[in-house]
Motif scaffolding. Structure first.
Motif, PDB file in Angstrom:
ATOM      1  N   VAL A   1      44.001 -18.032  -4.401  1.00 49.68           N
ATOM      2  CA  VAL A   1      43.318 -18.624  -5.549  1.00 49.68           C
ATOM      3  C   VAL A   1      44.212 -19.697  -6.184  1.00 49.68           C
ATOM      4  CG1 VAL A   1      42.389 -18.173  -7.862  1.00 49.68           C
ATOM      5  CG2 VAL A   1      41.889 -16.607  -5.986  1.00 49.68           C
ATOM      6  N   PHE A   2      45.504 -19.402  -6.305  1.00 48.80           N
ATOM      7  CA  PHE A   2      46.455 -20.365  -6.864  1.00 48.80           C
ATOM      8  C   PHE A   2      46.438 -21.663  -6.049  1.00 48.80           C
ATOM      9  CE2 PHE A   2      50.888 -22.006  -6.728  1.00 48.80           C
ATOM     10  CZ  PHE A   2      50.968 -22.464  -8.036  1.00 48.80           C
ATOM     11  N   LEU A   3      46.500 -21.554  -4.736  1.00 50.35           N
ATOM     12  CA  LEU A   3      46.500 -22.743  -3.875  1.00 50.35           C
ATOM     13  C   LEU A   3      45.206 -23.528  -4.025  1.00 50.35           C
ATOM     14  CD1 LEU A   3      47.817 -24.506  -1.732  1.00 50.35           C
ATOM     15  CD2 LEU A   3      46.841 -22.988  -0.002  1.00 50.35           C
ATOM     16  N   LYS A   4      44.076 -22.847  -4.078  1.00 46.29           N
ATOM     17  CA  LYS A   4      42.785 -23.521  -4.217  1.00 46.29           C
ATOM     18  C   LYS A   4      42.714 -24.306  -5.532  1.00 46.29           C
ATOM     19  CE  LYS A   4      37.838 -22.582  -4.278  1.00 46.29           C
ATOM     20  NZ  LYS A   4      36.796 -21.553  -4.212  1.00 46.29           N
ATOM     21  N   VAL A   5      43.119 -23.681  -6.626  1.00 46.86           N
ATOM     22  CA  VAL A   5      43.086 -24.338  -7.941  1.00 46.86           C
ATOM     23  C   VAL A   5      44.062 -25.511  -7.978  1.00 46.86           C
ATOM     24  CG1 VAL A   5      43.622 -24.018 -10.392  1.00 46.86           C
ATOM     25  CG2 VAL A   5      42.269 -22.302  -9.185  1.00 46.86           C
ATOM     26  N   MET A   6      45.281 -25.287  -7.491  1.00 47.61           N
ATOM     27  CA  MET A   6      46.300 -26.342  -7.535  1.00 47.61           C
ATOM     28  C   MET A   6      45.910 -27.527  -6.655  1.00 47.61           C
ATOM     29  SD  MET A   6      48.594 -25.680  -9.757  1.00 47.61           S
ATOM     30  CE  MET A   6      49.740 -26.972  -9.312  1.00 47.61           C
ATOM     31  N   THR A   7      45.357 -27.271  -5.471  1.00 39.02           N
ATOM     32  CA  THR A   7      44.951 -28.365  -4.582  1.00 39.02           C
ATOM     33  C   THR A   7      43.894 -29.228  -5.251  1.00 39.02           C
ATOM     34  OG1 THR A   7      45.512 -27.073  -2.629  1.00 39.02           O
ATOM     35  CG2 THR A   7      43.997 -28.903  -2.310  1.00 39.02           C
ATOM     36  N   LYS A   8      42.951 -28.596  -5.937  1.00 37.91           N
ATOM     37  CA  LYS A   8      41.916 -29.346  -6.660  1.00 37.91           C
ATOM     38  C   LYS A   8      42.550 -30.200  -7.757  1.00 37.91           C
ATOM     39  CE  LYS A   8      37.689 -28.675  -9.366  1.00 37.91           C
ATOM     40  NZ  LYS A   8      38.109 -29.432 -10.531  1.00 37.91           N
ATOM     41  N   CYS A   9      43.488 -29.639  -8.501  1.00 42.88           N
ATOM     42  CA  CYS A   9      44.128 -30.370  -9.593  1.00 42.88           C
ATOM     43  C   CYS A   9      45.028 -31.488  -9.079  1.00 42.88           C
ATOM     44  CB  CYS A   9      44.935 -29.416 -10.474  1.00 42.88           C
ATOM     45  SG  CYS A   9      43.909 -28.261 -11.404  1.00 42.88           S
ATOM     46  N   LEU A  10      45.652 -31.292  -7.922  1.00 45.79           N
ATOM     47  CA  LEU A  10      46.517 -32.322  -7.356  1.00 45.79           C
ATOM     48  C   LEU A  10      45.732 -33.558  -6.952  1.00 45.79           C
ATOM     49  CD1 LEU A  10      48.958 -30.254  -5.101  1.00 45.79           C
ATOM     50  CD2 LEU A  10      49.328 -31.072  -7.411  1.00 45.79           C
ATOM     51  N   GLU A  11      44.462 -33.382  -6.651  1.00 43.18           N
ATOM     52  CA  GLU A  11      43.615 -34.515  -6.276  1.00 43.18           C
ATOM     53  C   GLU A  11      43.278 -35.387  -7.482  1.00 43.18           C
ATOM     54  OE1 GLU A  11      40.336 -32.568  -4.398  1.00 43.18           O
ATOM     55  OE2 GLU A  11      41.502 -32.057  -2.613  1.00 43.18           O
ATOM     56  N   GLU A  12      43.473 -34.853  -8.672  1.00 45.32           N
ATOM     57  CA  GLU A  12      43.174 -35.584  -9.894  1.00 45.32           C
ATOM     58  C   GLU A  12      44.433 -36.300 -10.374  1.00 45.32           C
ATOM     59  OE1 GLU A  12      41.484 -32.764 -12.608  1.00 45.32           O
ATOM     60  OE2 GLU A  12      40.037 -32.078 -11.134  1.00 45.32           O
ATOM     61  N   GLN A  13      44.267 -37.111 -11.367  1.00 43.11           N
ATOM     62  CA  GLN A  13      45.408 -37.836 -11.939  1.00 43.11           C
ATOM     63  C   GLN A  13      45.779 -37.200 -13.267  1.00 43.11           C
ATOM     64  OE1 GLN A  13      47.190 -40.341 -10.554  1.00 43.11           O
ATOM     65  NE2 GLN A  13      45.962 -40.055  -8.726  1.00 43.11           N
ATOM     66  N   PRO A  14      46.976 -37.347 -13.743  1.00 48.45           N
ATOM     67  CA  PRO A  14      48.091 -38.068 -13.134  1.00 48.45           C
ATOM     68  C   PRO A  14      48.720 -37.288 -11.979  1.00 48.45           C
ATOM     69  CG  PRO A  14      48.758 -37.186 -15.248  1.00 48.45           C
ATOM     70  CD  PRO A  14      47.304 -36.870 -15.081  1.00 48.45           C
ATOM     71  N   ALA A  15      49.489 -38.023 -11.145  1.00 48.04           N
ATOM     72  CA  ALA A  15      50.038 -37.469  -9.910  1.00 48.04           C
ATOM     73  C   ALA A  15      51.339 -36.705 -10.108  1.00 48.04           C
ATOM     74  CB  ALA A  15      50.259 -38.583  -8.894  1.00 48.04           C
ATOM     75  N   ASN A  16      51.895 -36.698 -11.308  1.00 50.67           N
ATOM     76  CA  ASN A  16      53.136 -35.957 -11.562  1.00 50.67           C
ATOM     77  C   ASN A  16      52.798 -34.565 -12.072  1.00 50.67           C
ATOM     78  OD1 ASN A  16      54.824 -38.233 -10.971  1.00 50.67           O
ATOM     79  ND2 ASN A  16      54.202 -39.074 -12.940  1.00 50.67           N
ATOM     80  N   ILE A  17      53.388 -33.558 -11.402  1.00 47.44           N
ATOM     81  CA  ILE A  17      53.082 -32.163 -11.713  1.00 47.44           C
ATOM     82  C   ILE A  17      54.339 -31.449 -12.187  1.00 47.44           C
ATOM     83  CG2 ILE A  17      52.293 -29.955 -10.744  1.00 47.44           C
ATOM     84  CD1 ILE A  17      50.088 -32.085 -10.764  1.00 47.44           C
ATOM     85  N   ILE A  18      54.204 -30.724 -13.295  1.00 48.87           N
ATOM     86  CA  ILE A  18      55.255 -29.812 -13.754  1.00 48.87           C
ATOM     87  C   ILE A  18      54.650 -28.415 -13.729  1.00 48.87           C
ATOM     88  CG2 ILE A  18      56.776 -29.122 -15.642  1.00 48.87           C
ATOM     89  CD1 ILE A  18      56.691 -32.079 -16.591  1.00 48.87           C
ATOM     90  N   LEU A  19      55.282 -27.544 -12.979  1.00 51.98           N
ATOM     91  CA  LEU A  19      54.816 -26.171 -12.818  1.00 51.98           C
ATOM     92  C   LEU A  19      55.806 -25.267 -13.550  1.00 51.98           C
ATOM     93  CD1 LEU A  19      52.604 -24.566 -11.354  1.00 51.98           C
ATOM     94  CD2 LEU A  19      54.104 -24.469  -9.383  1.00 51.98           C
TER      95      LEU A  19
END
Length: 112
Positions: free
Chosen positions: A27-45
């Motif tokens: 579930v984590f991977l599915k949600v994160m992959t969807k969010c990574l497709e959106e902007q902005p491209a910099n992610i802080i986890l």
């Protein structure tokens, strides 16, 4: 696992609590992959409140980091001592860009 997402001008901040393990990984991977497709491209986890991470959790972090490299975005992980120790055991601390605080991660964002 539970979490929140905060989208700012130049980054997305995800704050997670609970366990990052084989049970929560799909579930984590599915949600994160969807969010990574959106902007902005910099992610802080922010994993500073994570109680446990196993090999499945580490695997998904590596996968996300590789996706971010391909997307030309930055991917930083805020950790706690438990998460840091687990990451260091498999010598991924440099690849996963571990940070000690959200503020440090924000300061390390690439210039827009």
């Amino acid at each position: 696992m539970r979490g929140t997402r905060d989208v700012r001008d130049n980054y997305q901040l995800f704050r997670l609590t609970g366990l990052l393990d084989a049970f929560s990984e799909p579930v984590f991977l599915k949600v994160m992959t969807k969010c990574l497709e959106e902007q902005p491209a910099n992610i802080i986890l922010d994993l500073s409140k994570i109680d446990f991470i196993d090999s499945s959790g580490l695997g998904v972090l590596v996968r996300l980091a590789k996706q971010m490299q391909n997307a030309k975005g930055s991917f930083q992980i805020v950790t706690n001592p438990r998460v840091t120790q687990t990451v260091k055991l498999v010598r991924l601390q440099d690849f996963l860009s571990l940070q000690t605080s959200v503020e440090t991660a924000i300061a390390n964002l690439p210039a827009s």
